[in-house]
Design an enzyme around this catalytic site. Structure first.
Site, mmCIF file in Angstrom:
data_model
loop_
_atom_site.group_PDB
_atom_site.id
_atom_site.type_symbol
_atom_site.label_atom_id
_atom_site.label_comp_id
_atom_site.label_asym_id
_atom_site.label_seq_id
_atom_site.Cartn_x
_atom_site.Cartn_y
_atom_site.Cartn_z
ATOM 1 N N GLU A 294 0.861 -1.325 0.045
ATOM 2 C CA GLU A 294 0.008 0.097 0.054
ATOM 3 C C GLU A 294 0.911 1.257 0.082
ATOM 4 O O GLU A 294 0.548 2.345 -0.608
ATOM 5 C CB GLU A 294 -0.956 -0.093 1.200
ATOM 6 C CG GLU A 294 -2.304 0.949 1.015
ATOM 7 C CD GLU A 294 -3.443 0.475 2.022
ATOM 8 O OE1 GLU A 294 -4.045 -0.635 2.012
ATOM 9 O OE2 GLU A 294 -3.493 1.523 2.865
ATOM 10 N N HIS A 323 7.053 -26.666 0.974
ATOM 11 C CA HIS A 323 6.245 -27.778 0.034
ATOM 12 C C HIS A 323 4.993 -26.921 -0.493
ATOM 13 O O HIS A 323 3.813 -27.476 -0.897
ATOM 14 C CB HIS A 323 5.366 -28.575 1.265
ATOM 15 C CG HIS A 323 6.664 -29.063 1.922
ATOM 16 N ND1 HIS A 323 7.184 -30.286 1.825
ATOM 17 C CD2 HIS A 323 7.199 -28.668 3.048
ATOM 18 C CE1 HIS A 323 8.375 -30.517 2.640
ATOM 19 N NE2 HIS A 323 8.332 -29.665 3.356
ATOM 20 N N LYS A 437 -13.826 2.130 -2.221
ATOM 21 C CA LYS A 437 -14.687 2.707 -0.939
ATOM 22 C C LYS A 437 -15.928 3.364 -1.550
ATOM 23 O O LYS A 437 -16.855 3.283 -1.052
ATOM 24 C CB LYS A 437 -13.621 3.619 -0.242
ATOM 25 C CG LYS A 437 -12.979 2.712 0.704
ATOM 26 C CD LYS A 437 -12.086 3.678 1.690
ATOM 27 C CE LYS A 437 -11.099 3.121 2.570
ATOM 28 N NZ LYS A 437 -10.313 3.735 3.801
#
Ligand code: PA5
Length: 463
Positions: A294, A323, A437
């Protein structure tokens, strides 16, 4: 006993890995570039922008947090932090690292009668319902954490939690079940808190969400469970002091930022993997992922030039992801740098018994500890990457204690603002988060928000 964390970047250098950084580049262009970045960070700090650098020394905040955490908050059996992004990830990182993954499963005695701690970021109704069903409203405190006081996810949780508390306790007791951590002057939470007399903690105006872990945002949840805040802050302060020099050879955050920036912009390695070898540090990797992404992923440079920029951080866990991701890290595209975190003292001694002497595939494990195995796997993986010409580096922690965590969190935050200067972006803003938003507000019917036209799904492309 306090020890410094160590940054070993030998496997990023030409002396360690094929195609690595020449010492002359580090001592020349990178050192010069870092000096400029350092100067711009110092100037920004002087202008009052980088409040996170002052948090280790914020004595007044510390005493207010401690007063609330040691006082009224100890009456509760469960403390629920409601906060997302920078308002949730830091609290989770501190909780998991310093309290461990089983804090909430411990008995009251094992927890020394400190409350259980839940950090809920996502407004996933299933999680929220399941959590509320397990809590006793009369003994639950909600710490609502939102700097803006407007974030839909957190505010929805607050509204649900508030109705749930109101349905269970007397009206005059409701406000005592909430603690707001928010801006000291602005925002809806501050307004409600002022009007209703809720206890509140301030997020300093010059401390942004993802730089707020050492503010009351992260400190209160840790303190309420008995974590020694002074040790976290002392560790952070030590790192802040270490990073006051503009000599790259002495500044671990400077070296980290410069080498990762170089890896991305000069060496074609924009993917930066943070891979701690300790379960308790997995949330630190997620916290770092948000901090790096960010802060540095931007469409417009400070110069005004429009140029999409920024590295892609990736949180991993050793040895688990050996793995899962390791095959890609070893043989996939040469576009990554791996930053390991290892821990000298794993926090518990678990010896592996010697059994099956006739079976070599098991016999070699006997006599070692599980901690030896984990650390050896980290060293072996770093070496395997090195041999494959895959640059990597390691942060060594003596142990996962409050002091070490303070150092680590401060190291990453300082590295982030240095990297911001090197990329030429503002690491403190996040304009790209805003559109989704605004669309959410409009679609959810917030007054004054434009209701966006959403295209219908094109049936040709829906199977
Ligand atoms: O780092 C940031 O600024 C963001 O991740 C915010 O922390 C997040 O959006 C939550 O914002 P707020 O604390 O205002 O609710």
């Amino acid at each position: 006993m306090t020890e410094r964390i160590r940054f070993d970047f030998g496997n990023l250098m030409a002396s360690g890995v094929e195609g690595g950084v020449d010492a002359s580049v580090l001592e020349g262009a990178l050192a010069d570039g870092f000096r400029d970045a350092h100067a711009s960070v110092v100037a920004r700090h002087k202008r009052g922008d980088l409040g996170f650098l002052d948090l280790p020394y914020a004595a007044e905040t510390l005493s207010r947090v401690t007063e609330l955490a040691d006082g009224f908050a100890q009456w509760f059996e469960d403390v629920v932090v409601l906060g997302i992004g920078g308002s949730g990830l830091g609290a989770t990182a501190l909780k998991e690292a310093l309290l461990g993954p089983f804090w909430n499963a411990m008995t009251d005695e094992e927890r020394d009668h400190f409350p259980r701690l839940h950090v809920v970021d996502n407004p996933d109704p299933h999680t929220f319902r399941m959590l509320l069903d397990r809590l006793e409203p009369g003994r639950t405190l909600f710490n609502v954490v939102s700097k803006s006081g407007a974030t839909a996810e957190t505010m929805s949780q607050y509204l649900v939690a508030r109705a749930w508390i109101e349905g269970a306790v007397d009206d005059d007791k409701v406000r005592g079940h909430f603690l707001f951590t928010t801006d000291p002057a602005d925002g809806v939470l501050r307004q409600i808190g002022d009007a209703e007399g809720m206890p509140m903690l301030p997020v300093p105006p010059n401390v942004g969400g993802r730089f707020s872990v050492l503010s009351p945002v992260g400190l209160f949840p840790a303190a309420v469970c008995g974590v020694a805040l002074d040790e976290i802050l002392a560790g952070a302060g030590d790192m802040e002091q270490r990073c006051q020099t503009d000599e790259i050879a002495e500044n671990p955050a400077g070296a980290l930022a410069a080498l990762l920036h170089y890896a991305d912009t000069t060496d074609g390695r924009p993917i930066h993997v943070l891979m701690p070898y300790a379960d308790r540090l997995r949330p630190v990797a997620l916290w770092f992922q948000q901090l790096w992404a960010e802060s540095l992923g931007k469409a417009v440079l400070l110069s005004g030039e429009e140029r999409a920029t920024g590295p892609t951080p990736l949180a991993a866990l050793g040895a688990t992801d050996q793995h899962s991701l390791l095959q890609l890290l070893m043989e996939g595209p040469q576009d990554k740098v791996v930053l390991f975190v290892d821990v000298d003292d794993p926090g518990a001694q678990v010896d592996i018994p010697s059994r099956h002497p006739g079976i070599p595939a098991l016999a070699y494990l006997g006599g070692h500890s599980m901690g030896d195995l984990l650390n050896t796997e980290r060293a072996a993986t770093a070496e395997a990457l090195r041999r494959g010409g895959r640059p990597n580096a390691t942060l060594h922690l003596p142990r996962i204690g409050a002091h070490e965590l303070g150092q680590l969190l401060m190291l990453f935050q300082i590295a982030t603002v240095y990297a911001g200067a090197m990329y030429g972006v503002d690491p403190l803003n996040q304009p790209g988060v805003e559109l989704s938003k605004r669309l959410t507000y409009g679609l959810m019917g917030r007054e004054g928000s434009e209701v966006p036209e959403m295209p219908e799904p094109d049936p040709r492309w829906v199977l």
